[in-house]
Design a protein around this motif. Sequence first.
Motif, PDB file in Angstrom:
ATOM      1  N   PRO A 129       7.010 -11.840 -57.462  1.00 61.29           N
ATOM      2  CA  PRO A 129       7.312 -13.202 -57.979  1.00 61.29           C
ATOM      3  C   PRO A 129       8.005 -11.768 -58.399  1.00 61.29           C
ATOM      4  O   PRO A 129       7.899 -10.758 -59.433  1.00 61.29           O
ATOM      5  CB  PRO A 129       6.886 -13.246 -58.676  1.00 61.29           C
ATOM      6  N   LEU A 130       9.683 -12.109 -58.906  1.00 60.47           N
ATOM      7  CA  LEU A 130      10.293 -11.013 -59.558  1.00 60.47           C
ATOM      8  C   LEU A 130      11.883 -12.068 -60.113  1.00 60.47           C
ATOM      9  O   LEU A 130      12.397 -13.010 -60.069  1.00 60.47           O
ATOM     10  CB  LEU A 130      11.959 -10.104 -57.916  1.00 60.47           C
ATOM     11  N   ASP A 131      11.271 -11.493 -61.207  1.00 59.82           N
ATOM     12  CA  ASP A 131      12.932 -12.234 -62.737  1.00 59.82           C
ATOM     13  C   ASP A 131      13.956 -11.916 -62.318  1.00 59.82           C
ATOM     14  O   ASP A 131      14.425 -11.432 -62.076  1.00 59.82           O
ATOM     15  CB  ASP A 131      11.965 -12.224 -63.699  1.00 59.82           C
ATOM     16  N   SER A 132      14.247 -13.676 -62.174  1.00 58.93           N
ATOM     17  CA  SER A 132      16.000 -12.887 -61.712  1.00 58.93           C
ATOM     18  C   SER A 132      17.010 -14.007 -62.668  1.00 58.93           C
ATOM     19  O   SER A 132      17.044 -15.246 -62.705  1.00 58.93           O
ATOM     20  CB  SER A 132      16.161 -13.483 -60.300  1.00 58.93           C
ATOM     21  N   ALA A 133      18.165 -13.277 -62.984  1.00 56.66           N
ATOM     22  CA  ALA A 133      18.951 -13.894 -62.933  1.00 56.66           C
ATOM     23  C   ALA A 133      19.611 -15.766 -62.894  1.00 56.66           C
ATOM     24  O   ALA A 133      20.630 -15.831 -63.164  1.00 56.66           O
ATOM     25  CB  ALA A 133      20.113 -13.452 -64.064  1.00 56.66           C
ATOM     26  N   ASP A 134      19.891 -15.318 -61.658  1.00 56.09           N
ATOM     27  CA  ASP A 134      20.608 -16.143 -60.214  1.00 56.09           C
ATOM     28  C   ASP A 134      19.848 -15.420 -59.327  1.00 56.09           C
ATOM     29  O   ASP A 134      20.172 -14.442 -57.825  1.00 56.09           O
ATOM     30  CB  ASP A 134      21.522 -15.552 -60.222  1.00 56.09           C
ATOM     31  N   PRO A 135      18.576 -16.781 -59.292  1.00 53.53           N
ATOM     32  CA  PRO A 135      18.098 -16.168 -57.470  1.00 53.53           C
ATOM     33  C   PRO A 135      18.793 -16.014 -55.919  1.00 53.53           C
ATOM     34  O   PRO A 135      18.020 -14.947 -54.988  1.00 53.53           O
ATOM     35  CB  PRO A 135      17.196 -16.883 -57.417  1.00 53.53           C
ATOM     36  N   GLU A 136      20.006 -17.305 -56.092  1.00 50.95           N
ATOM     37  CA  GLU A 136      20.755 -16.712 -55.201  1.00 50.95           C
ATOM     38  C   GLU A 136      20.861 -15.523 -55.008  1.00 50.95           C
ATOM     39  O   GLU A 136      21.687 -15.200 -54.113  1.00 50.95           O
ATOM     40  CB  GLU A 136      21.989 -18.228 -54.859  1.00 50.95           C
ATOM     41  N   PRO A 156      12.424 -20.694 -55.971  1.00 55.44           N
ATOM     42  CA  PRO A 156      13.738 -21.551 -55.564  1.00 55.44           C
ATOM     43  C   PRO A 156      15.036 -20.477 -54.161  1.00 55.44           C
ATOM     44  O   PRO A 156      15.551 -20.613 -53.466  1.00 55.44           O
ATOM     45  CB  PRO A 156      15.246 -21.674 -56.126  1.00 55.44           C
ATOM     46  N   VAL A 157      14.025 -19.047 -54.426  1.00 58.71           N
ATOM     47  CA  VAL A 157      14.504 -17.993 -52.834  1.00 58.71           C
ATOM     48  C   VAL A 157      13.521 -17.650 -52.703  1.00 58.71           C
ATOM     49  O   VAL A 157      12.532 -16.545 -53.427  1.00 58.71           O
ATOM     50  CB  VAL A 157      15.841 -17.505 -53.300  1.00 58.71           C
ATOM     51  N   PRO A 173      13.590 -17.617 -61.517  1.00 63.82           N
ATOM     52  CA  PRO A 173      15.127 -17.592 -62.951  1.00 63.82           C
ATOM     53  C   PRO A 173      13.814 -17.056 -63.810  1.00 63.82           C
ATOM     54  O   PRO A 173      12.693 -17.582 -64.121  1.00 63.82           O
ATOM     55  CB  PRO A 173      14.800 -18.965 -63.676  1.00 63.82           C
ATOM     56  N   GLU A 174      14.293 -15.978 -64.192  1.00 62.33           N
ATOM     57  CA  GLU A 174      13.653 -15.170 -65.678  1.00 62.33           C
ATOM     58  C   GLU A 174      13.977 -16.029 -66.350  1.00 62.33           C
ATOM     59  O   GLU A 174      14.749 -16.547 -67.335  1.00 62.33           O
ATOM     60  CB  GLU A 174      14.629 -13.840 -66.429  1.00 62.33           C
ATOM     61  N   PRO A 175      12.725 -15.788 -67.054  1.00 59.71           N
ATOM     62  CA  PRO A 175      12.928 -17.235 -69.211  1.00 59.71           C
ATOM     63  C   PRO A 175      13.160 -15.823 -69.708  1.00 59.71           C
ATOM     64  O   PRO A 175      13.114 -16.608 -70.671  1.00 59.71           O
ATOM     65  CB  PRO A 175      11.219 -16.090 -68.877  1.00 59.71           C
ATOM     66  N   ALA A 176      13.802 -14.436 -70.324  1.00 59.37           N
ATOM     67  CA  ALA A 176      14.695 -13.920 -70.459  1.00 59.37           C
ATOM     68  C   ALA A 176      14.743 -12.753 -69.935  1.00 59.37           C
ATOM     69  O   ALA A 176      14.573 -12.869 -68.875  1.00 59.37           O
ATOM     70  CB  ALA A 176      13.306 -13.274 -71.446  1.00 59.37           C
ATOM     71  N   PRO A 177      16.772 -12.674 -70.673  1.00 59.48           N
ATOM     72  CA  PRO A 177      16.816 -11.319 -69.852  1.00 59.48           C
ATOM     73  C   PRO A 177      16.613  -9.678 -70.035  1.00 59.48           C
ATOM     74  O   PRO A 177      15.271  -9.771 -70.548  1.00 59.48           O
ATOM     75  CB  PRO A 177      18.346 -11.129 -70.992  1.00 59.48           C
ATOM     76  N   LYS A 178      16.242  -9.072 -68.832  1.00 56.64           N
ATOM     77  CA  LYS A 178      15.392  -7.914 -69.277  1.00 56.64           C
ATOM     78  C   LYS A 178      15.796  -6.699 -70.146  1.00 56.64           C
ATOM     79  O   LYS A 178      17.382  -6.907 -70.703  1.00 56.64           O
ATOM     80  CB  LYS A 178      15.697  -6.642 -67.494  1.00 56.64           C
ATOM     81  N   GLU A 179      15.601  -7.167 -70.895  1.00 57.27           N
ATOM     82  CA  GLU A 179      15.348  -4.942 -72.222  1.00 57.27           C
ATOM     83  C   GLU A 179      14.828  -3.981 -71.658  1.00 57.27           C
ATOM     84  O   GLU A 179      15.968  -2.766 -72.671  1.00 57.27           O
ATOM     85  CB  GLU A 179      14.410  -5.857 -73.532  1.00 57.27           C
ATOM     86  N   ARG A 180      13.488  -3.447 -70.931  1.00 52.71           N
ATOM     87  CA  ARG A 180      13.399  -2.173 -70.535  1.00 52.71           C
ATOM     88  C   ARG A 180      13.462  -1.947 -69.251  1.00 52.71           C
ATOM     89  O   ARG A 180      12.973  -2.866 -67.978  1.00 52.71           O
ATOM     90  CB  ARG A 180      11.457  -1.797 -71.423  1.00 52.71           C
TER      91      ARG A 180
END
Length: 242
Positions: A129-136, A156-157, A173-180
Amino acid sequence: MGLENINMQARDPQRAGEFWTGALGLEPFTVTDDLFEGRMTLAEDLWLDICIDRVPEPPAPGWRLHLDLLGGAAQEEVVQRLLALGARRVDIGQGDVPWVVLADPDGNAFCVMEERSAYQDTGPIAALPLDSADPERDGRLYQAITGWVRTEGVGPVTLRHPSLRGPLLELCPEPAPKERQNRTHVDVRPGPGGQTQDELVEIALSLGATRAQEAWAQGHAWIVMRDTSGNEFCVLGDHVGA
């Protein structure tokens, strides 16, 4: 071209490598103070390498890419085996969920999954599983640089090797934007008779990826890049054989 490595970080790559060797049935081929590499054979012509690099600090909270291990009907048996190998139970705020969250000896979190119909012929790793701001959008990028295809899955993708064997890559879908910097990322390599490293980089750039500009990302045989959500991945040198 294809997804070749799952790259992790640990303060003690040898100890982490011992754990993941037992957990996944790896065949180690590089073991040094600073690097562990082991191969997970999924079929005669399908494999993934687990690569663990030394870092001075433990992983920070939050894992944008992690391993979901196959559990299913044997979930509790798998959990007990992993605990015996050195894993520990961790609470990362998951709440009441059907999967079990553990961490390896260096603190890298992973999950042991319940029964899911999508997890057929995956081998010991059910999903990535990879967090994404826009899975498509990210799905189009990873499909282009890995050659993996869209399939039915939990995210979803969801992408998978064209043979429909091996783990699923789930764009979630990411729970929050990437920080590190991510402590786990994937590496892709050009295939024989296909794109070169430079050509694969250009494909990634055309789909919104960027080159990492930090000093630590420079001077390697591989090229460190980020997807459209900021997640690191590497484009390895031209194909050198399995």
